[in-house]
Design a protein around this motif. Structure first.
Motif, PDB file in Angstrom:
ATOM      1  N   ALA A   1       0.836  -1.200   0.000  1.00  0.00           N
ATOM      2  CA  ALA A   1       0.000   0.000   0.000  1.00  0.00           C
ATOM      3  C   ALA A   1       0.868   1.246   0.000  1.00  0.00           C
ATOM      4  O   ALA A   1       2.020   1.226   0.436  1.00  0.00           O
ATOM      5  CB  ALA A   1      -0.915  -0.005   1.225  1.00  0.00           C
ATOM      6  N   GLN A   2       0.303   2.328  -0.517  1.00  0.00           N
ATOM      7  CA  GLN A   2       0.946   3.651  -0.456  1.00  0.00           C
ATOM      8  C   GLN A   2       2.296   3.707  -1.169  1.00  0.00           C
ATOM      9  O   GLN A   2       3.190   4.437  -0.754  1.00  0.00           O
ATOM     10  CB  GLN A   2       1.116   4.114   0.996  1.00  0.00           C
ATOM     11  CG  GLN A   2      -0.178   4.205   1.783  1.00  0.00           C
ATOM     12  CD  GLN A   2      -1.209   5.120   1.122  1.00  0.00           C
ATOM     13  OE1 GLN A   2      -0.830   6.077   0.465  1.00  0.00           O
ATOM     14  NE2 GLN A   2      -2.479   4.803   1.256  1.00  0.00           N
ATOM     15  N   LEU A   3       2.439   2.892  -2.205  1.00  0.00           N
ATOM     16  CA  LEU A   3       3.704   2.903  -2.942  1.00  0.00           C
ATOM     17  C   LEU A   3       3.556   3.715  -4.231  1.00  0.00           C
ATOM     18  O   LEU A   3       2.588   3.560  -4.963  1.00  0.00           O
ATOM     19  CB  LEU A   3       4.132   1.470  -3.298  1.00  0.00           C
ATOM     20  CG  LEU A   3       5.540   1.416  -3.887  1.00  0.00           C
ATOM     21  CD1 LEU A   3       6.568   1.168  -2.791  1.00  0.00           C
ATOM     22  CD2 LEU A   3       5.643   0.365  -4.973  1.00  0.00           C
ATOM     23  N   ASP A   4       4.545   4.569  -4.481  1.00  0.00           N
ATOM     24  CA  ASP A   4       4.522   5.360  -5.709  1.00  0.00           C
ATOM     25  C   ASP A   4       4.916   4.491  -6.897  1.00  0.00           C
ATOM     26  O   ASP A   4       5.999   3.901  -6.905  1.00  0.00           O
ATOM     27  CB  ASP A   4       5.480   6.552  -5.588  1.00  0.00           C
ATOM     28  CG  ASP A   4       4.820   7.735  -4.892  1.00  0.00           C
ATOM     29  OD1 ASP A   4       3.576   7.784  -4.881  1.00  0.00           O
ATOM     30  OD2 ASP A   4       5.536   8.597  -4.355  1.00  0.00           O
ATOM     31  N   LEU A   5       4.046   4.442  -7.876  1.00  0.00           N
ATOM     32  CA  LEU A   5       4.307   3.645  -9.074  1.00  0.00           C
ATOM     33  C   LEU A   5       4.884   4.508 -10.186  1.00  0.00           C
ATOM     34  O   LEU A   5       5.783   4.105 -10.906  1.00  0.00           O
ATOM     35  CB  LEU A   5       3.007   3.002  -9.571  1.00  0.00           C
ATOM     36  CG  LEU A   5       2.296   2.062  -8.601  1.00  0.00           C
ATOM     37  CD1 LEU A   5       0.882   1.782  -9.081  1.00  0.00           C
ATOM     38  CD2 LEU A   5       3.084   0.776  -8.431  1.00  0.00           C
ATOM     39  N   ILE A   6       4.334   5.701 -10.326  1.00  0.00           N
ATOM     40  CA  ILE A   6       4.718   6.602 -11.409  1.00  0.00           C
ATOM     41  C   ILE A   6       4.817   8.019 -10.858  1.00  0.00           C
ATOM     42  O   ILE A   6       3.986   8.430 -10.047  1.00  0.00           O
ATOM     43  CB  ILE A   6       3.631   6.627 -12.515  1.00  0.00           C
ATOM     44  CG1 ILE A   6       3.421   5.231 -13.092  1.00  0.00           C
ATOM     45  CG2 ILE A   6       4.015   7.596 -13.621  1.00  0.00           C
ATOM     46  CD1 ILE A   6       2.238   5.183 -14.030  1.00  0.00           C
ATOM     47  N   HIS A   7       5.834   8.740 -11.315  1.00  0.00           N
ATOM     48  CA  HIS A   7       5.914  10.173 -11.026  1.00  0.00           C
ATOM     49  C   HIS A   7       5.650  10.923 -12.314  1.00  0.00           C
ATOM     50  O   HIS A   7       6.268  10.637 -13.339  1.00  0.00           O
ATOM     51  CB  HIS A   7       7.310  10.539 -10.512  1.00  0.00           C
ATOM     52  CG  HIS A   7       7.602   9.996  -9.153  1.00  0.00           C
ATOM     53  ND1 HIS A   7       7.296  10.674  -8.007  1.00  0.00           N
ATOM     54  CD2 HIS A   7       8.143   8.827  -8.767  1.00  0.00           C
ATOM     55  CE1 HIS A   7       7.650   9.952  -6.966  1.00  0.00           C
ATOM     56  NE2 HIS A   7       8.175   8.825  -7.390  1.00  0.00           N
ATOM     57  N   GLU A   8       4.746  11.893 -12.260  1.00  0.00           N
ATOM     58  CA  GLU A   8       4.466  12.665 -13.462  1.00  0.00           C
ATOM     59  C   GLU A   8       5.745  13.329 -13.957  1.00  0.00           C
ATOM     60  O   GLU A   8       6.602  13.738 -13.169  1.00  0.00           O
ATOM     61  CB  GLU A   8       3.358  13.697 -13.225  1.00  0.00           C
ATOM     62  CG  GLU A   8       3.705  14.863 -12.338  1.00  0.00           C
ATOM     63  CD  GLU A   8       2.640  15.969 -12.440  1.00  0.00           C
ATOM     64  OE1 GLU A   8       1.812  16.048 -11.549  1.00  0.00           O
ATOM     65  OE2 GLU A   8       2.658  16.733 -13.427  1.00  0.00           O
ATOM     66  N   GLY A   9       5.878  13.390 -15.262  1.00  0.00           N
ATOM     67  CA  GLY A   9       7.066  13.954 -15.864  1.00  0.00           C
ATOM     68  C   GLY A   9       8.071  12.901 -16.306  1.00  0.00           C
ATOM     69  O   GLY A   9       8.959  13.172 -17.107  1.00  0.00           O
ATOM     70  N   GLU A  10       7.905  11.692 -15.769  1.00  0.00           N
ATOM     71  CA  GLU A  10       8.796  10.606 -16.188  1.00  0.00           C
ATOM     72  C   GLU A  10       8.206   9.892 -17.401  1.00  0.00           C
ATOM     73  O   GLU A  10       6.996   9.911 -17.608  1.00  0.00           O
ATOM     74  CB  GLU A  10       8.999   9.616 -15.039  1.00  0.00           C
ATOM     75  CG  GLU A  10       9.768  10.228 -13.883  1.00  0.00           C
ATOM     76  CD  GLU A  10       9.930   9.259 -12.713  1.00  0.00           C
ATOM     77  OE1 GLU A  10       9.411   8.123 -12.790  1.00  0.00           O
ATOM     78  OE2 GLU A  10      10.559   9.656 -11.725  1.00  0.00           O
TER      79      GLU A  10
END
Lengths: 232, 232
Positions: free
Chosen positions: A37-46
DNA sequence: CCGAGGGCTTGATAAACATCAAGAGGACGA
DNA sequence: TCGTCCTCTTGATGTTTATCAAGCCCTCGG
């Protein structure tokens, strides 16, 4: 990937019509992964390296600017996300993180692009899928521009009521904090909005909501298929 | 259709790669029409009978609900609109009206759908076009969710400044009433927003705006390619 | 059993935005 | 030339929403 997972993915409108060969190629290159849970999968801009398919759990799409944050949407099983960025080979416009423990299928972006160049049925399915994505965002945009917070909540409740069988009673599928950010309001204002709906027969008991005056609520909410219905 | 018009349409990314044959079929079925200002072209909720291409003049996309109205976007030459509804053979989610005298190309929806089933290059072009449409709405949605009215205005001004050559001086392409509704604010608040920007070197003289402190304005506006740039 | 922390609610306050009303200035036709 | 209409601006006021602060209740771990 487990056979059952594969069958579910194969059954999606996006993949249903493509050739056996092309689907196998796609699946060969892909892999299933579990995320906490609460894991970042994608960051915008990448760059968009994968097309994601949510098999289990929920994923939140969100965006940041100048220290502020906004929820853009929730992805439930079984649905894909960031298709547009993958097809354009462009950077992601939104970030994504797991809400809970998730099982995701990751299909490398290059394989998706290769597949639609090779398989005509797939490219037709992509067209319908993208048109649906587009229309979904347009509806969300209308919802935000034309309605107040209370009205958005009222319509969301009516939507849940329909989905959950129309028994005059629903259970909220998210906690209220997340519901608030989906409705583009603060948790404080969500709480106040529920109070505003009390005279319209909306009784709140934790995550359980009962409706004693559906007609009154509908008069306030004025649901509209071109904002609220998935299939329009 | 005049030859020059046809060449311009043929040059659009959406039609550039399709076969001579398929393009001719499409154009045969289509027709050019002139419309006066302030004419309603489409009402939301009605079927999408044509794919429109704006050849001259500007078209406003807007939407209504419960007596309220909101501008969803402006279409300038040379661009298509309501592609998604045409492809899905669905009802329009937005209404459209001419802002000024317009010359439009109308391609019957059935012919567009037939063309993408027959011409593979066309269906690939549609995919890119739809992905662009999708990303444009996502950006508009982010703009609205993450920024205040003043911030949206500041970024719009910087955008015009770039487009118009970056000379420290711009001319507004729309009257302020329309600009206000594009920025999702009332004309009154647009006027006040200009006043708020005065300390940042924004001088207004009718439709002509001069910038004496671009760095200061950019510090306030914080432009972001994933909200403000067309090509991202 | 206690205490800490999180979700949720409520009240007070402030910011953002819309609405209503009025007036200045310019375009246009009679 | 005058009057009318329209755009734009400004002020006063009210609504909507966010922020800050505090407290309740429940869960969970000690």
């Amino acid at each position: 990937m487990r056979t059952t997972d594969m069958e579910v993915v194969r059954g999606l409108p996006l993949f249903r019509s493509m050739s056996e060969q092309a689907f196998d190629d796609l699946v060969q290159a892909a892999y299933v992964q579990n995320f906490p849970a609460q894991l970042d999968l994608i960051h915008e801009g990448e760059p968009a390296d994968f097309l994601y398919v949510v098999l289990e759990g929920r994923v939140e799409l969100y965006t940041n600017w100048n220290g502020r944050s906004a929820t853009m949407g929730m992805v439930s099983p079984v649905t894909t996300f960031i298709l547009a960025a993958v097809l354009k080979d462009a950077v992601c416009l939104m970030s994504a993180r797991t809400c809970e423990r998730c099982k995701l299928l990751l299909i490398p972006a290059a394989n998706v692009r290769a597949a639609f160049h090779r398989d005509e049925a797939f490219s037709h399915a992509i067209i319908i899928e993208l048109a649906d994505c587009y229309r979904t965002v347009v509806k969300a945009h209308k919802n935000l521009k034309l309605r107040s917070g209370v009205e958005r909540l009222a319509n969301k409740l009516l939507h849940y009521h329909t989905v959950q069988g129309g028994t005059g009673r629903i259970v909220l599928p998210y906690d209220k904090k997340l519901l608030a950010s989906m409705l583009a309001m603060t948790p404080e204002n969500l709480s106040r909005a529920f109070n505003t709906l009390k005279p319209y027969g909306v009784e709140v008991n934790g995550a359980e909501i009962t409706f004693t005056d559906l007609k009154g609520l509908e008069t306030l909410a004025k649901p509209n298929p071109r904002i609220d219905d998935r299939q329009v």
